[in-house]
Design a protein around this motif. Structure first.
Motif, PDB file in Angstrom:
ATOM      1  N   TRP A 115      53.135  11.070  -7.134  1.00 58.57           N
ATOM      2  CA  TRP A 115      51.767  10.614  -6.922  1.00 58.57           C
ATOM      3  C   TRP A 115      51.667   9.766  -5.663  1.00 58.57           C
ATOM      4  N   THR A 116      50.469   9.770  -5.120  1.00 66.20           N
ATOM      5  CA  THR A 116      50.138   8.959  -3.961  1.00 66.20           C
ATOM      6  C   THR A 116      48.748   8.361  -4.160  1.00 66.20           C
ATOM      7  N   VAL A 117      48.634   7.080  -3.997  1.00 64.32           N
ATOM      8  CA  VAL A 117      47.344   6.392  -4.053  1.00 64.32           C
ATOM      9  C   VAL A 117      47.057   5.830  -2.659  1.00 64.32           C
ATOM     10  N   GLU A 118      45.863   6.124  -2.151  1.00 65.26           N
ATOM     11  CA  GLU A 118      45.443   5.600  -0.852  1.00 65.26           C
ATOM     12  C   GLU A 118      44.096   4.910  -0.993  1.00 65.26           C
ATOM     13  N   PHE A 119      43.915   3.847  -0.223  1.00 68.15           N
ATOM     14  CA  PHE A 119      42.615   3.173  -0.199  1.00 68.15           C
ATOM     15  C   PHE A 119      42.485   2.357   1.080  1.00 68.15           C
ATOM     16  N   ASP A 120      41.269   1.919   1.331  1.00 72.60           N
ATOM     17  CA  ASP A 120      40.976   1.047   2.466  1.00 72.60           C
ATOM     18  C   ASP A 120      40.641  -0.346   1.966  1.00 72.60           C
ATOM     19  N   LEU A 121      40.956  -1.340   2.785  1.00 74.96           N
ATOM     20  CA  LEU A 121      40.528  -2.710   2.542  1.00 74.96           C
ATOM     21  C   LEU A 121      39.669  -3.165   3.719  1.00 74.96           C
ATOM     22  N   PRO A 122      38.663  -3.989   3.450  1.00 76.63           N
ATOM     23  CA  PRO A 122      37.804  -4.445   4.551  1.00 76.63           C
ATOM     24  C   PRO A 122      38.551  -5.364   5.508  1.00 76.63           C
ATOM     25  N   THR A 123      38.034  -5.468   6.716  1.00 81.78           N
ATOM     26  CA  THR A 123      38.610  -6.370   7.701  1.00 81.78           C
ATOM     27  C   THR A 123      38.661  -7.793   7.151  1.00 81.78           C
ATOM     28  N   GLY A 124      39.782  -8.444   7.346  1.00 79.88           N
ATOM     29  CA  GLY A 124      39.974  -9.789   6.809  1.00 79.88           C
ATOM     30  C   GLY A 124      40.688  -9.816   5.478  1.00 79.88           C
ATOM     31  N   THR A 125      40.934  -8.639   4.891  1.00 84.67           N
ATOM     32  CA  THR A 125      41.671  -8.529   3.634  1.00 84.67           C
ATOM     33  C   THR A 125      42.882  -7.637   3.878  1.00 84.67           C
ATOM     34  N   SER A 126      44.038  -8.039   3.345  1.00 85.03           N
ATOM     35  CA  SER A 126      45.254  -7.265   3.579  1.00 85.03           C
ATOM     36  C   SER A 126      46.180  -7.379   2.383  1.00 85.03           C
ATOM     37  N   VAL A 127      47.048  -6.402   2.221  1.00 86.45           N
ATOM     38  CA  VAL A 127      48.092  -6.436   1.209  1.00 86.45           C
ATOM     39  C   VAL A 127      49.267  -7.230   1.769  1.00 86.45           C
ATOM     40  N   SER A 128      49.645  -8.295   1.069  1.00 86.63           N
ATOM     41  CA  SER A 128      50.725  -9.151   1.563  1.00 86.63           C
ATOM     42  C   SER A 128      52.090  -8.703   1.060  1.00 86.63           C
ATOM     43  N   ASN A 129      52.181  -8.188  -0.146  1.00 89.05           N
ATOM     44  CA  ASN A 129      53.418  -7.602  -0.651  1.00 89.05           C
ATOM     45  C   ASN A 129      53.096  -6.670  -1.808  1.00 89.05           C
ATOM     46  N   SER A 130      54.077  -5.865  -2.196  1.00 93.04           N
ATOM     47  CA  SER A 130      53.859  -4.877  -3.252  1.00 93.04           C
ATOM     48  C   SER A 130      55.179  -4.574  -3.920  1.00 93.04           C
ATOM     49  N   GLN A 154      51.092   1.638   6.008  1.00 93.53           N
ATOM     50  CA  GLN A 154      49.798   1.107   6.414  1.00 93.53           C
ATOM     51  C   GLN A 154      49.431   1.625   7.784  1.00 93.53           C
ATOM     52  N   ASP A 155      48.159   1.974   7.940  1.00 92.47           N
ATOM     53  CA  ASP A 155      47.597   2.337   9.235  1.00 92.47           C
ATOM     54  C   ASP A 155      46.305   1.553   9.389  1.00 92.47           C
ATOM     55  N   GLY A 156      46.388   0.420  10.082  1.00 96.01           N
ATOM     56  CA  GLY A 156      45.223  -0.452  10.181  1.00 96.01           C
ATOM     57  C   GLY A 156      44.848  -1.000   8.816  1.00 96.01           C
ATOM     58  N   GLN A 157      43.624  -0.729   8.380  1.00 98.73           N
ATOM     59  CA  GLN A 157      43.153  -1.187   7.072  1.00 98.73           C
ATOM     60  C   GLN A 157      43.323  -0.132   5.985  1.00 98.73           C
ATOM     61  N   HIS A 158      43.998   0.946   6.311  1.00101.51           N
ATOM     62  CA  HIS A 158      44.225   2.018   5.340  1.00101.51           C
ATOM     63  C   HIS A 158      45.639   1.892   4.773  1.00101.51           C
ATOM     64  N   TYR A 159      45.742   1.873   3.434  1.00102.80           N
ATOM     65  CA  TYR A 159      47.019   1.694   2.759  1.00102.80           C
ATOM     66  C   TYR A 159      47.362   2.936   1.948  1.00102.80           C
ATOM     67  N   ARG A 160      48.637   3.244   1.914  1.00106.83           N
ATOM     68  CA  ARG A 160      49.129   4.418   1.183  1.00106.83           C
ATOM     69  C   ARG A 160      50.324   3.982   0.338  1.00106.83           C
ATOM     70  N   PHE A 161      50.284   4.247  -0.951  1.00110.38           N
ATOM     71  CA  PHE A 161      51.345   3.892  -1.885  1.00110.38           C
ATOM     72  C   PHE A 161      51.854   5.169  -2.544  1.00110.38           C
ATOM     73  N   THR A 162      53.143   5.422  -2.447  1.00113.96           N
ATOM     74  CA  THR A 162      53.748   6.556  -3.134  1.00113.96           C
ATOM     75  C   THR A 162      54.735   6.053  -4.172  1.00113.96           C
ATOM     76  N   ASN A 163      54.994   6.888  -5.151  1.00119.31           N
ATOM     77  CA  ASN A 163      55.897   6.489  -6.224  1.00119.31           C
ATOM     78  C   ASN A 163      57.313   6.290  -5.722  1.00119.31           C
ATOM     79  N   ALA A 167      39.432 -11.478  -0.064  1.00111.89           N
ATOM     80  CA  ALA A 167      38.637 -11.247  -1.279  1.00111.89           C
ATOM     81  C   ALA A 167      38.165  -9.819  -1.436  1.00111.89           C
ATOM     82  N   GLY A 168      38.390  -8.955  -0.435  1.00112.81           N
ATOM     83  CA  GLY A 168      37.851  -7.604  -0.495  1.00112.81           C
ATOM     84  C   GLY A 168      38.566  -6.722  -1.493  1.00112.81           C
ATOM     85  N   ASN A 169      37.809  -5.776  -2.083  1.00114.32           N
ATOM     86  CA  ASN A 169      38.358  -4.828  -3.042  1.00114.32           C
ATOM     87  C   ASN A 169      38.647  -3.478  -2.374  1.00114.32           C
TER      88      ASN A 169
END
Length: 485
Positions: free
Chosen positions: A66-81, A88-97, A119-121
């Motif tokens: 599986w792969t989950v991808e999503f965008d976060l708004p400017t000013g919001t970022s994933v710090s760890n996982s 990551q490509d800019g504000q676009h994140y991709r998570f694979t199993n 605070a962005g979702n």
């Protein structure tokens, strides 16, 4: 080594824990094919939040990747996982199993988690390339016909003597569990049935980053060690004829997942020695003679989350820590395997309930360790003993820890000095720790929510207490140092 007196506390404290482990589910659930991805916000704090994605297979066939991808708004970022591979490509994140959670059987689920700064979702979510918010292939209006079950079930293949990698090993007895731990291989899952398992449970088998080993079971699967017995080596190591008394011991065993089960009535609860990248999730540890969970001998990059710890230090109250990170300098001779120090660095302690009746520090951060996160926990200081300087929720003797979004309380009985403390037991350590967004109720007994024992010993790397922390019922106040906005 003295033989431990056996205890019988398993019947007490097992009820009512579901509420303690409950998490808030954010209102985001999207379907893609047979998969549903639900965002579960496990904690929030000023300036960020922690979350899991739970993937559930509602289809009729297994999902193998599986792969989950999503965008976060400017000013919001994933710090760890964790439990995923993140790009990551800019504000676009991709998570694979990763190896251990890629296959999801029909009706089954897997998850991965991450922390967010901002605070962005997530928006524009996709699962395996299909739009998560709709727009994928429309479901048919007529249900597909159900294939009737065969009259004669297919023959069952006898299980091999040693399970191959990637399989599930079901165990229901202590002997089966000991054998499974001794033979564990990358990618395997050891599934505990409900019941009480008595004996020494130790593994020296390593998983890998891509193929972790999982030990999992329900809350009613209880590991108990009535040891110690025999004569051990000068420094703890698995040795024939010696039972350490530890409820579960991982020695030179990195990349494990420990989920769901209970450890009780043991000298120590869960001990990790030179076992990095271990995730402990949703366990219950109680009634231990000494500490409940110990990341030791450079067991770095671990996580303990969504877990419950109560009733520690039954034999030695001053050594009844809830979560113990690293080793005291006096024990570097045994556990200082990284440049002469125990570098159990970057451990995350997230969203746990620790206490009551934890007799020493709820989290003891030892000198020589660095870079951990203590976030979203609930500390109940009732029963803390004050013995061996165990008189606060956290004693930070390491460097660069972020302590945020925790809630701490104290009520009698107990001996309580301050909510959080720092000490400088090793030159250059006990510095650079940050407190942010914590809520402290000192019960009219504690002096400060955060007590910094020295500022002169950390001139270039000071400890920082932000104004976002709050305190009630304090004898002294929020902190003994200047507050940072």
């Amino acid at each position: 080594m003295p033989v431990k007196t056996s205890h019988r506390w398993l019947a007490a404290g097992a009820a009512g824990l579901a509420a303690a482990l409950a998490v808030s589910v954010a209102p985001f659930a999207w379907a893609a094919g047979g998969l549903t991805a639900s965002l579960v916000k496990t904690s929030t704090w000023p300036g960020g939040y922690g979350a899991d994605y739970v993937l559930t297979n509602g289809g009729a066939t297994a999902v193998t990747t599986w792969t989950v991808e999503f965008d976060l708004p400017t000013g919001t970022s994933v710090s760890n996982s964790w439990s995923s591979v993140r790009t990551q490509d800019g504000q676009h994140y991709r998570f694979t199993n990763v190896g251990y959670n890629g296959t999801i059987a029909p009706g089954g689920s897997e998850s991965f988690g991450f922390n967010v700064s901002g605070a962005g979702n997530p928006t524009n979510c996709t699962v395996n390339g299909d739009p998560c918010a709709g727009g994928g292939p429309a479901p048919t209006t007529t249900a597909a016909p159900t294939t009737p079950a065969p009259t004669t079930p297919p023959p069952t293949t006898p299980p091999p003597t040693t399970a191959p990698p990637g399989t599930t090993v079901n165990v229901s007895t202590a002997a089966q569990l000991q054998a499974a731990l001794a033979a564990a291989a990358p990618g395997q899952t050891i599934q505990l049935a409900a019941g009480t398992y008595r004996g020494p449970f130790v593994t020296t088998r390593a998983g890998t980053a891509a193929s972790r080993i999982t030990l999992t079971g329900p809350r009613g699967a209880v590991l108990v060690n009535d040891g110690p017995t025999g004569t051990g080596p000068g420094c703890p190591a698995p040795t024939a004829g010696w039972d350490s008394g530890y409820g579960l011991w991982l020695f030179d065993a990195p990349h494990w997942n420990l989920t769901g089960f209970t450890v009780a009535e043991s000298k120590k609860g869960i001990v990790l020695d030179n076992s990095h990248h271990v995730t402990i999730d949703g366990v219950y540890v109680h009634h231990t003679e000494d500490e409940a969970v110990h990341f030791r001998r450079s067991s770095a990059d671990g996580i303990i989350r969504n877990s419950v710890i109560t009733d520690t230090g039954l034999a030695q109250p001053g050594y009844g820590e809830g979560v113990y990170l690293g080793s005291a300098q006096s024990n570097f001779g045994c556990h200082g395997n990284s440049g002469g120090m125990d570098r159990s660095d970057r451990v995350q302690v997230l969203n746990n309930r620790i206490g009551p009746r934890v007799t020493a520090e709820h989290v003891d951060i030892k000198e020589g360790t660095e870079g951990g996160v203590i976030r979203g926990n609930t500390f109940d200081g009732q029963g803390i003993s004050g013995t061996n300087s165990g008189d606060s929720w956290i004693d930070a003797k390491g460097n660069g820890y972020l302590v945020e979004g925790n809630t701490g309380t104290f009520r009698a009985p107990g001996t309580f000095a301050n909510g959080y403390e720092t000490h400088n037991l090793l030159t250059g350590y006990g510095c650079g720790n940050v407190w942010r967004g914590n809520t402290s109720d000192l019960g009219g007994v504690g002096r400060y929510a955060v007590y910094v024992s020295s500022t002169s010993k950390c001139p270039a790397n000071p400890n920082v207490v932000h104004a976002s922390n709050t305190v009630t019922n304090a004898v002294g106040g929020l902190t003994n140092i200047a507050v940072t906005p």
